[in-house]
Design a protein around this motif. Structure first.
Motif, mmCIF file in Angstrom:
data_model
loop_
_atom_site.group_PDB
_atom_site.id
_atom_site.type_symbol
_atom_site.label_atom_id
_atom_site.label_comp_id
_atom_site.label_asym_id
_atom_site.label_seq_id
_atom_site.Cartn_x
_atom_site.Cartn_y
_atom_site.Cartn_z
ATOM 1 N N HIS A 106 1.030 -1.333 -0.065
ATOM 2 C CA HIS A 106 -0.197 -0.032 0.066
ATOM 3 C C HIS A 106 1.040 1.132 0.108
ATOM 4 O O HIS A 106 1.788 1.338 0.708
ATOM 5 C CB HIS A 106 -0.941 -0.006 1.330
ATOM 6 C CG HIS A 106 -1.956 -0.941 1.334
ATOM 7 N ND1 HIS A 106 -3.277 -0.810 0.541
ATOM 8 C CD2 HIS A 106 -2.005 -2.198 1.912
ATOM 9 C CE1 HIS A 106 -3.824 -1.875 0.822
ATOM 10 N NE2 HIS A 106 -3.254 -2.685 1.591
ATOM 11 N N TRP A 107 0.512 2.153 -0.882
ATOM 12 C CA TRP A 107 1.298 3.441 -0.643
ATOM 13 C C TRP A 107 1.117 4.149 0.615
ATOM 14 O O TRP A 107 -0.227 4.319 0.866
ATOM 15 C CB TRP A 107 0.854 4.412 -1.813
ATOM 16 C CG TRP A 107 1.306 4.081 -3.140
ATOM 17 C CD1 TRP A 107 0.971 3.305 -4.190
ATOM 18 C CD2 TRP A 107 2.854 4.026 -3.556
ATOM 19 N NE1 TRP A 107 1.651 2.974 -5.171
ATOM 20 C CE2 TRP A 107 3.124 3.450 -4.915
ATOM 21 C CE3 TRP A 107 3.959 4.533 -3.138
ATOM 22 C CZ2 TRP A 107 4.184 3.545 -5.565
ATOM 23 C CZ3 TRP A 107 5.198 4.709 -3.716
ATOM 24 C CH2 TRP A 107 5.460 4.018 -5.143
ATOM 25 N N GLN A 108 1.884 4.714 1.190
ATOM 26 C CA GLN A 108 1.955 5.470 2.601
ATOM 27 C C GLN A 108 2.742 6.680 2.264
ATOM 28 O O GLN A 108 3.571 6.917 1.366
ATOM 29 C CB GLN A 108 2.529 4.779 3.514
ATOM 30 C CG GLN A 108 2.002 3.345 3.880
ATOM 31 C CD GLN A 108 0.627 3.541 4.317
ATOM 32 O OE1 GLN A 108 0.247 4.261 5.177
ATOM 33 N NE2 GLN A 108 -0.390 2.410 4.231
ATOM 34 N N GLU A 109 2.356 7.706 3.330
ATOM 35 C CA GLU A 109 3.148 9.023 3.145
ATOM 36 C C GLU A 109 3.705 9.156 4.675
ATOM 37 O O GLU A 109 3.306 9.033 5.459
ATOM 38 C CB GLU A 109 2.446 10.041 2.704
ATOM 39 C CG GLU A 109 2.026 10.330 1.472
ATOM 40 C CD GLU A 109 1.109 11.479 1.131
ATOM 41 O OE1 GLU A 109 1.079 12.443 2.220
ATOM 42 O OE2 GLU A 109 0.704 11.671 0.110
ATOM 43 N N ASP A 110 5.235 9.632 4.500
ATOM 44 C CA ASP A 110 5.872 9.995 5.938
ATOM 45 C C ASP A 110 5.727 11.430 6.224
ATOM 46 O O ASP A 110 4.841 12.067 5.453
ATOM 47 C CB ASP A 110 7.346 9.649 5.837
ATOM 48 C CG ASP A 110 8.092 10.554 4.658
ATOM 49 O OD1 ASP A 110 7.628 11.564 4.191
ATOM 50 O OD2 ASP A 110 9.278 10.217 4.343
ATOM 51 N N GLN B 214 5.652 13.923 3.734
ATOM 52 C CA GLN B 214 4.822 13.577 2.534
ATOM 53 C C GLN B 214 5.530 13.076 1.362
ATOM 54 O O GLN B 214 5.178 13.295 0.248
ATOM 55 C CB GLN B 214 4.282 15.025 2.036
ATOM 56 C CG GLN B 214 3.295 15.437 3.148
ATOM 57 C CD GLN B 214 2.430 16.910 2.906
ATOM 58 O OE1 GLN B 214 2.890 17.402 1.734
ATOM 59 N NE2 GLN B 214 1.215 17.107 3.402
ATOM 60 N N GLU B 215 6.640 12.166 1.696
ATOM 61 C CA GLU B 215 7.286 11.443 0.910
ATOM 62 C C GLU B 215 6.653 10.271 0.541
ATOM 63 O O GLU B 215 6.238 9.374 1.700
ATOM 64 C CB GLU B 215 8.804 11.127 1.034
ATOM 65 C CG GLU B 215 9.529 12.503 1.295
ATOM 66 C CD GLU B 215 10.033 13.115 -0.075
ATOM 67 O OE1 GLU B 215 10.002 12.117 -1.184
ATOM 68 O OE2 GLU B 215 10.140 14.066 -0.496
ATOM 69 N N ARG B 216 6.262 9.690 -0.429
ATOM 70 C CA ARG B 216 5.481 8.343 -0.972
ATOM 71 C C ARG B 216 6.390 7.083 -0.670
ATOM 72 O O ARG B 216 7.446 7.367 -1.178
ATOM 73 C CB ARG B 216 4.568 8.455 -2.061
ATOM 74 C CG ARG B 216 3.471 9.557 -1.783
ATOM 75 C CD ARG B 216 2.600 9.354 -3.158
ATOM 76 N NE ARG B 216 2.369 8.374 -3.865
ATOM 77 C CZ ARG B 216 1.124 7.775 -3.580
ATOM 78 N NH1 ARG B 216 0.051 8.390 -3.075
ATOM 79 N NH2 ARG B 216 0.869 6.712 -4.512
ATOM 80 N N TYR B 217 5.755 6.031 0.058
ATOM 81 C CA TYR B 217 6.863 4.853 -0.198
ATOM 82 C C TYR B 217 5.748 3.891 -0.165
ATOM 83 O O TYR B 217 4.544 3.931 0.367
ATOM 84 C CB TYR B 217 7.623 4.956 1.163
ATOM 85 C CG TYR B 217 7.020 4.687 2.584
ATOM 86 C CD1 TYR B 217 6.884 3.605 3.067
ATOM 87 C CD2 TYR B 217 6.555 5.914 3.241
ATOM 88 C CE1 TYR B 217 6.150 3.618 4.403
ATOM 89 C CE2 TYR B 217 6.001 5.905 4.323
ATOM 90 C CZ TYR B 217 5.801 4.849 4.965
ATOM 91 O OH TYR B 217 5.043 4.527 6.180
ATOM 92 N N LYS B 218 6.274 2.639 -0.301
ATOM 93 C CA LYS B 218 5.663 1.447 -0.429
ATOM 94 C C LYS B 218 5.750 0.682 1.089
ATOM 95 O O LYS B 218 6.776 0.450 1.299
ATOM 96 C CB LYS B 218 5.889 0.416 -1.369
ATOM 97 C CG LYS B 218 5.679 0.986 -2.917
ATOM 98 C CD LYS B 218 5.951 0.049 -3.954
ATOM 99 C CE LYS B 218 5.799 0.515 -5.346
ATOM 100 N NZ LYS B 218 6.410 -0.488 -6.183
#
Length: 71
Positions: free
Chosen positions: A35-39, A42-46
């Motif tokens: 699932h895509w998440q944001e730290d 607001q950087e996206r990571y899997k």
């Protein structure tokens, strides 16, 4: 469709049967494995799917336990 029928048994022997069905698409992640998440920046990571562990697939294991019938 699964047909459940006791096989050859002997007293004191194995009283369970195991049926497996492998490679089903995970409904939680739609088979992606993540699932895509944001730290906090607001950087996206899997992030790996918590249901399938990141594989995108699920295996079904069905165990049938045989016991004496009640009259």
């Amino acid at each position: 469709m699964i047909e459940i029928v006791p096989g050859l048994m002997s007293p004191g022997g194995r009283m369970t049967d195991r049926i497996e069905s492998r490679g089903h698409r995970c409904p939680y992640c739609q088979g992606n494995g993540y699932h895509w998440q944001e730290d906090e920046w607001q950087e996206r990571y899997k992030e790996a799917c918590p249901v399938c562990g990141g594989s995108g697939r699920l295996d079904a294991v069905i165990t049938v336990e045989w016991q004496a019938g009640k009259a």
